[in-house]
Design an enzyme around this catalytic site. Structure first.
Site, short mmCIF file in Angstrom:
data_model
loop_
_atom_site.label_atom_id
_atom_site.label_comp_id
_atom_site.label_asym_id
_atom_site.label_seq_id
_atom_site.Cartn_x
_atom_site.Cartn_y
_atom_site.Cartn_z
CE1 TYR A 1 124.16 -9.77 97.91
CE2 TYR A 1 124.64 -12.06 98.44
CZ TYR A 1 124.32 -10.78 98.84
OH TYR A 1 124.16 -10.51 100.19
CE LYS B 1 127.09 -8.66 99.62
NZ LYS B 1 127.09 -7.42 100.40
#
Ligand code: NAP
Length: 242
Positions: free
Chosen positions: A152, A156
């Site tokens: 994740y 990002k």
């Protein structure tokens, strides 16, 4: 300023995406509401009650063919595409050593490649128009990293690099590209965390409260209205990262 414009929001059936779609509808934008699995009639009705059109479109942003078709359909229906909010995102948390290739790929494909797909297709329309605002949902963990979120955080951080590169490439045609890096916002995504984890996070927030989806939606509208801001990443996190 945004009245009569067209805004597409990905993953907008709930959480931050829904709040963003509603905020743009309140500004008078027609809304293209991308959803993944389902969207409730009440969400579509709430948008239409703002006196704007709502076009719900089911699809997976990680599929480039879907992104291409979506932009074609928007051009046919509305003529222009003024605001793109890349909000769709998932987590598949696991410690790095135990993380499967599937867990890594799934998150990168939805969060990062999905954002790329949408920018690539939407920008062709925006660059021709010589106007448009692209707003990408990053995260503070894309800046800081986080235990159990290597996939994740990488997605990002990738979105932040993508945002700045797109901002540089599109600036001369009047198209802006910015990112929002939320901290802990109360949605289904954070609801899934253990109570103990939530309390630990709360301790790290100087403002001593979690954020609301509306806090993010207001910043998305701010970026769309301020055409002299581009390539920026704004942390909306109660002071978590400074
Ligand atoms: P959420 O409530 O889980 O909503 C995410 C939405 O994305 C869902 O509607 C989901 O639809 C949709 N989605 C998932 N995969 C998709 C795909 N392949 N194509 C299209 N849509 C897809 O999460 P949220 O908290 O509102 O998060 C929204 C964004 O903010 C995400 O990018 C997230 O990473 C980011 N963010 C959130 C926080 C936070 O604290 N909440 C913090 C930092 C960043 P389905 O449920 O139907 O699959």
């Amino acid at each position: 300023m945004l009245e009569g414009k067209t805004a597409v929001v990905t993953g907008a059936a709930k959480g931050i995406g829904k709040a963003v779609a509603l905020a743009f509808a309140k500004e008078g934008c027609n809304i293209v509401l991308n959803y993944h699995s389902t969207v409730s009639d009440s969400t579509v009705n709430a948008i239409e009650e703002c006196g704007v059109k709502c076009m719900p479109v089911q699809g997976d942003v990680s599929d480039s063919g879907f992104a291409a078709q979506l932009v074609k359909d928007i051009k046919k229906e509305f003529g222009t595409l003024d605001v793109l909010v890349n909000n769709a995102g998932i987590t598949r948390d696991m410690l790095l050593m135990r993380m499967s290739e599937e867990q890594f790929d799934e998150v990168i494909n939805t969060n990062l490649k999905g954002t790329f797909n949408m920018i690539r297709h939407a920008s062709s329309l925006m660059l021709k128009q010589r106007s448009g605002a692209i707003i990408n949902m990053a995260s503070v963990v894309g800046v800081t990293g986080n235990i159990g979120q290597a996939n994740y955080a990488a997605s990002k951080a990738g979105i932040i690099g993508l945002t700045k590169s797109a901002a540089k490439e599109f600036a001369q045609r009047g198209v802006t590209c910015n990112a929002i890096a939320p901290g802990f916002i109360e949605t289904d995504m954070t609801d899934a965390l253990a109570e103990e984890t939530k309390q630990e996070i709360l301790k790290a927030i100087p403002l001593k409260r979690y954020g609301k989806a509306g806090d993010i939606a207001r910043v998305a509208v701010f970026f769309a209205k301020n055409t002299y801001i581009t390539g920026q990443v704004l942390n909306v996190d109660g002071g978590m990262v400074m």
